[in-house]
Scaffold this motif. Structure first.
Motif, short mmCIF file in Angstrom:
data_model
loop_
_atom_site.label_atom_id
_atom_site.label_comp_id
_atom_site.label_asym_id
_atom_site.label_seq_id
_atom_site.Cartn_x
_atom_site.Cartn_y
_atom_site.Cartn_z
N ASN A 1 -79.93 31.32 27.40
CA ASN A 1 -79.10 32.23 28.19
C ASN A 1 -77.67 31.71 28.28
O ASN A 1 -77.00 31.87 29.31
CB ASN A 1 -79.68 32.41 29.59
N TRP A 2 -77.19 31.11 27.22
CA TRP A 2 -75.85 30.51 27.19
C TRP A 2 -74.79 31.57 27.48
O TRP A 2 -74.80 32.66 26.90
CB TRP A 2 -75.62 29.88 25.83
N SER A 3 -73.85 31.21 28.35
CA SER A 3 -72.77 32.14 28.70
C SER A 3 -71.58 32.01 27.76
O SER A 3 -70.67 32.85 27.81
CB SER A 3 -72.31 31.88 30.14
N GLY A 4 -71.55 30.97 26.96
CA GLY A 4 -70.46 30.79 26.01
C GLY A 4 -69.32 29.94 26.52
O GLY A 4 -68.53 29.43 25.73
N PHE A 5 -69.18 29.81 27.83
CA PHE A 5 -68.07 29.06 28.40
C PHE A 5 -68.57 27.95 29.32
O PHE A 5 -67.85 27.49 30.20
CB PHE A 5 -67.15 30.00 29.19
N SER A 6 -69.81 27.53 29.09
CA SER A 6 -70.39 26.47 29.89
C SER A 6 -71.30 25.63 29.01
O SER A 6 -71.89 26.14 28.04
CB SER A 6 -71.19 27.06 31.07
N LYS B 1 -69.03 40.67 28.21
CA LYS B 1 -70.10 40.44 29.18
C LYS B 1 -70.41 38.96 29.37
O LYS B 1 -71.09 38.60 30.32
CB LYS B 1 -71.37 41.17 28.73
N GLY B 2 -69.94 38.11 28.48
CA GLY B 2 -70.19 36.68 28.58
C GLY B 2 -71.64 36.30 28.35
O GLY B 2 -72.12 35.31 28.90
N GLN B 3 -72.33 37.06 27.50
CA GLN B 3 -73.74 36.79 27.20
C GLN B 3 -73.84 36.32 25.75
O GLN B 3 -74.28 37.06 24.86
CB GLN B 3 -74.60 38.03 27.44
N PHE B 4 -73.45 35.08 25.50
CA PHE B 4 -73.42 34.58 24.14
C PHE B 4 -74.82 34.35 23.58
O PHE B 4 -75.02 34.41 22.37
CB PHE B 4 -72.62 33.28 24.08
N GLY B 5 -75.79 34.08 24.43
CA GLY B 5 -77.15 33.93 23.96
C GLY B 5 -77.69 35.22 23.37
O GLY B 5 -78.24 35.23 22.26
N GLN B 6 -77.50 36.31 24.10
CA GLN B 6 -77.95 37.60 23.59
C GLN B 6 -77.13 38.05 22.38
O GLN B 6 -77.65 38.65 21.45
CB GLN B 6 -77.89 38.66 24.69
N ALA B 7 -75.83 37.75 22.39
CA ALA B 7 -74.98 38.07 21.24
C ALA B 7 -75.44 37.31 20.00
O ALA B 7 -75.41 37.84 18.88
CB ALA B 7 -73.53 37.76 21.56
N SER B 8 -75.88 36.06 20.19
CA SER B 8 -76.40 35.29 19.06
C SER B 8 -77.66 35.93 18.51
O SER B 8 -77.88 35.94 17.29
CB SER B 8 -76.67 33.85 19.49
N ALA B 9 -78.48 36.48 19.38
CA ALA B 9 -79.68 37.19 18.92
C ALA B 9 -79.30 38.41 18.09
O ALA B 9 -79.94 38.72 17.08
CB ALA B 9 -80.54 37.60 20.11
N MET B 10 -78.24 39.10 18.49
CA MET B 10 -77.76 40.23 17.69
C MET B 10 -77.30 39.77 16.32
O MET B 10 -77.57 40.42 15.30
CB MET B 10 -76.59 40.91 18.41
#
Length: 332
Positions: free
Chosen positions: A63-68, A293-302
Motif C-alpha cells: 500500500n505504498w503511497s509513493g512519498f513515504s 491520489k497518491g496510491q503508488f501501490g495500486q498504480a504499480s499493479a496497473m
C-alpha cells in the motif's frame, strides 16, 4: 595381404575419425572481450530493465503511497481492487479497442499507399509506381516528424467546438449541424476521433517502411504474376503480403504496443478521459492514481497488468502469424 588403410571388399567403411576441439585458453584478451561485450550489456539490461519490473511487481503488493518509506504488504488486494473498479475496467476496454483498431487500420492504409507508390502505376510496360511517388512519400512521412504531444495539441484545437478548423470547414460547405459540434465531447465520437489522430500520425512512417520492404521484392515475381493474368489486388495478396510478412508482423507489434499505451495522445486530446471515460486509457488511470491520489501501490499493479496485456498481445500476433503461413515459411 591387405594394404594399410584399405578395407576388405564388402566390409562397411570405417567411421570417420572425430576430431576433438581443443579448448582455447582463457587469455586476458578473451576474458576482457566477454566482460565488455557480453557481461556489461547483460548487467545494464538486468539493472535498467529487469530490476524495475521486479520492483514494480513488489510495490504492486503493498500500500505504498509513493512519498513515504513505510509500506505494508497487502498481497494481491490491489489486483482484486482493480478488477472491481469500473473506471479501470473501462480504461482496459478502451486499450483493447485501441490495440485492435489502430494497428489494423494503420497497416491496411500504409500497405495500400506503399503498394500504390511502388507497383501501382501503369498496367502495361515496366512495373513502376505512381508518378511523383517520392513527393507522396515525403508528404506522408511529415506527420511522423512532429512530436506526439504537438500532434495531440494541434488536433485538440482542430476539434475545438467553437473555434476549431474542422467545424469551420464543415459549416462553410453547408453542414450547419457542425457549427458547435464537440468531437471530443460526444460519447459516440470521442474515441473514434482520437483513434483517427493516432492513425494520422503513424500511417506515413509505416508506408515508408513498407515501401522499403516492397522494393526488396524481385521485379520478376510481379512480372510473372502479370503474365499469369493477376490484377493489382491479386498481386498484393499473392506476392507482396507473403514476402513482407515479417515486416508486417513487426509493424503490428510496435503499433499495438503504442496503442496499448497512447498516453501522450489521449492526455493531449482529453486529459480528463473524455465523456463517461470513453477515451481513458490504463496509462492515464495509472498516472491519476499515482500522482493525484497518491496510491503508488495500486498504480504499480496497473503497470504490471499493462505489461501483461502487452506481452499477451505480442504473443497473439506471433501465434496468428505462425498459424496463417509463418510456419510454412520458417520450414522452407
Amino acid at each position: 595381404m591387405i594394404p594399410v588403410g584399405e578395407t576388405t571388399p564388402g566390409a562397411p567403411p570405417a567411421p570417420p575419425k572425430v576430431r576433438r576441439r581443443r579448448r582455447r585458453p582463457l587469455t586476458f584478451g578473451r576474458i576482457s572481450f566477454f566482460v565488455v561485450f557480453l557481461g556489461l550489456p547483460l548487467a545494464l539490461y538486468l539493472v535498467f530493465v529487469i530490476w524495475p519490473f521486479v520492483q514494480a511487481f513488489y510495490y504492486s503488493m503493498t500500500n505504498w503511497s509513493g512519498f513515504s518509506s513505510s509500506m505494508d504488504f497487502v498481497g494481491l488486494d490491489n489486483y482484486k481492487t482493480l478488477f472491481h473498479d469500473d473506471i479501470f475496467m473501462k480504461a482496459l476496454r478502451n486499450n483493447i479497442i485501441l490495440g485492435i483498431v489502430v494497428p489494423l487500420v494503420t497497416i491496411v492504409l500504409a500497405l495500400a499507399l506503399a503498394t500504390m507508390v511502388t507497383v501501382g502505376g501503369a498496367t502495361s510496360g515496366a512495373l513502376k509506381g505512381l508518378r511523383h511517388s517520392s513527393f507522396y512519400r515525403v508528404i506522408s512521412f511529415f506527420p511522423y516528424t512532429i512530436p506526439a504531444i504537438v500532434i495531440g495539441i494541434i488536433w485538440s484545437r482542430i476539434y475545438d467546438p467553437s473555434n476549431g478548423l474542422l467545424n469551420g470547414v464543415l459549416t462553410k460547405v453547408g453542414l450547419s449541424g457542425f457549427a458547435s459540434y464537440a468531437w471530443l465531447g460526444e460519447t459516440a465520437v470521442a474515441l473514434p476521433a482520437s483513434v483517427f489522430v493516432i492513425i494520422w500520425g503513424f500511417v506515413g512512417f509505416y508506408m515508408v517502411l513498407f515501401v522499403a520492404a516492397i522494393k526488396g521484392i524481385p521485379a520478376e515475381l510481379y512480372d510473372a504474376a502479370r503474365v499469369d493474368g493477376a490484377g493489382r489486388l491479386r498481386m498484393a495478396f499473392s506476392v507482396t503480403i507473403p514476402l513482407i510478412r515479417d515486416t508486417i508482423q513487426t509493424a503490428y507489434i510496435y503499433l499495438g504496443i503504442l496503442a496499448l499505451d497512447a498516453f501522450v495522445y489521449m492526455q493531449a486530446l482529453n486529459p480528463g478521459g473524455g465523456p463517461d471515460n470513453r477515451t481513458l486509457t490504463m496509462s492515464q488511470d495509472l498516472f491519476n492514481t499515482a500522482f493525484k491520489k497518491g496510491q503508488f501501490g495500486q498504480a504499480s499493479a496497473m503497470g504490471v497488468l499493462l505489461a501483461v496485456v502487452t506481452l499477451v498481445f505480442a504473443a497473439l500476433v506471433f501465434l496468428v502469424n505462425y498459424l496463417t503461413g509463418g510456419r510454412e515459411r520458417k520450414g522452407s
